[in-house]
Design a protein around this motif. Structure first.
Motif, mmCIF file in Angstrom:
data_model
loop_
_atom_site.group_PDB
_atom_site.id
_atom_site.type_symbol
_atom_site.label_atom_id
_atom_site.label_comp_id
_atom_site.label_asym_id
_atom_site.label_seq_id
_atom_site.Cartn_x
_atom_site.Cartn_y
_atom_site.Cartn_z
ATOM 1 N N ASP A 145 0.820 -1.208 0.000
ATOM 2 C CA ASP A 145 0.000 0.000 0.000
ATOM 3 C C ASP A 145 0.852 1.256 0.000
ATOM 4 O OD1 ASP A 145 -2.360 1.353 -0.082
ATOM 5 O OD2 ASP A 145 -2.852 1.095 2.030
ATOM 6 N N LEU A 146 2.068 1.160 0.490
ATOM 7 C CA LEU A 146 2.953 2.324 0.484
ATOM 8 C C LEU A 146 3.588 2.552 -0.886
ATOM 9 C CD1 LEU A 146 4.798 1.977 3.919
ATOM 10 C CD2 LEU A 146 3.234 3.803 3.249
ATOM 11 N N THR A 197 -0.597 1.580 -4.349
ATOM 12 C CA THR A 197 -1.185 2.208 -3.171
ATOM 13 C C THR A 197 -2.676 2.459 -3.345
ATOM 14 O OG1 THR A 197 -0.982 4.066 -1.618
ATOM 15 C CG2 THR A 197 -0.718 4.558 -3.960
ATOM 16 N N ARG A 224 -2.932 6.814 -9.497
ATOM 17 C CA ARG A 224 -1.643 6.140 -9.303
ATOM 18 C C ARG A 224 -0.736 6.360 -10.502
ATOM 19 N NH1 ARG A 224 -4.822 2.111 -6.623
ATOM 20 N NH2 ARG A 224 -5.198 1.055 -8.605
#
Length: 203
Positions: A57-58, A63, A91
């Motif tokens: 997710d980072l 993410t 993204r």
């Protein structure tokens, strides 16, 4: 960190086993405590899954919960996208900003568009010159040395893909003028930029 993803039922059963022994502490999954622990188990399940997916997710390419943090870092969303971008488009915009080293070559603009999820081709022009031109080719004046044309899909249909998309993404998205806006913003001021559109669908 363990890789096993425990379910809400696993947490419920573990909480029930922690109860003291005796008739008062009924370990049935159907009584009040069993139902309460199931609710708590769902909370623990969500927290565990979030922790296990934290690294993914980072990362800007995957993410979801940290999109806004990345956008603040790169001053996004920009005037081209506005506030209507899907998670995948947002993204892509983050990756494009993160990998953008600047430039004005054909390869630069193709890569920029690819990072935004849109395949393009670029056509350059040159003034007509005797000895170089062939029969049937168009004759361009000297000002065409500063012209270039981007061939871009009129309608790009991006389908949901397992492993690339995540929960919350749309099953299909339609991209229109965003890529044109981005390329115009990055185009050299002294050039004349044209766009040619064709219909395509991403498989």
């Amino acid at each position: 960190m363990p890789s096993h993803r425990y379910s809400a039922e696993d947490f419920r059963d573990a909480l029930l086993k922690l109860l003291p022994s005796g008739l008062l502490w009924n370990r049935s999954k159907e009584n009040g405590l069993g139902k309460l622990f199931h609710v708590l188990g769902q909370v623990y399940q969500d927290g565990t899954h979030r922790a296990l997916s934290l690294l993914s997710d980072l990362f800007p390419g995957t993410t979801y919960h940290f999109i806004q943090e990345w956008e603040k870092t790169f001053d996004l969303p920009d005037s081209c996208m506005g506030d209507d971008g899907t998670p995948e488009q947002r993204r892509n915009a983050i990756i494009a900003k993160l990998t953008d080293e600047g430039g004005s070559s054909v390869r630069y603009y193709i890569t920029l568009a690819q990072n935004l999820g849109v395949p393009i081709t670029i056509e350059e022009f040159a003034p007509a010159r005797a000895g170089i031109m062939r029969a049937g080719q168009r004759c361009y004046g000297r000002h065409w040395a500063f012209a270039w044309r981007v061939q871009i899909p009129r309608l790009v249909v991006s389908r949901f893909r397992s492993g690339r998309n995540t929960a919350g993404n749309r099953l299909r998205t339609w991209q229109r003028g965003y890529i044109e806006c981005v390329i115009r913003k990055h185009s050299p001021a002294h050039t004349a930029l044209f766009f040619r559109y064709f219909t395509t669908e991403e498989r």
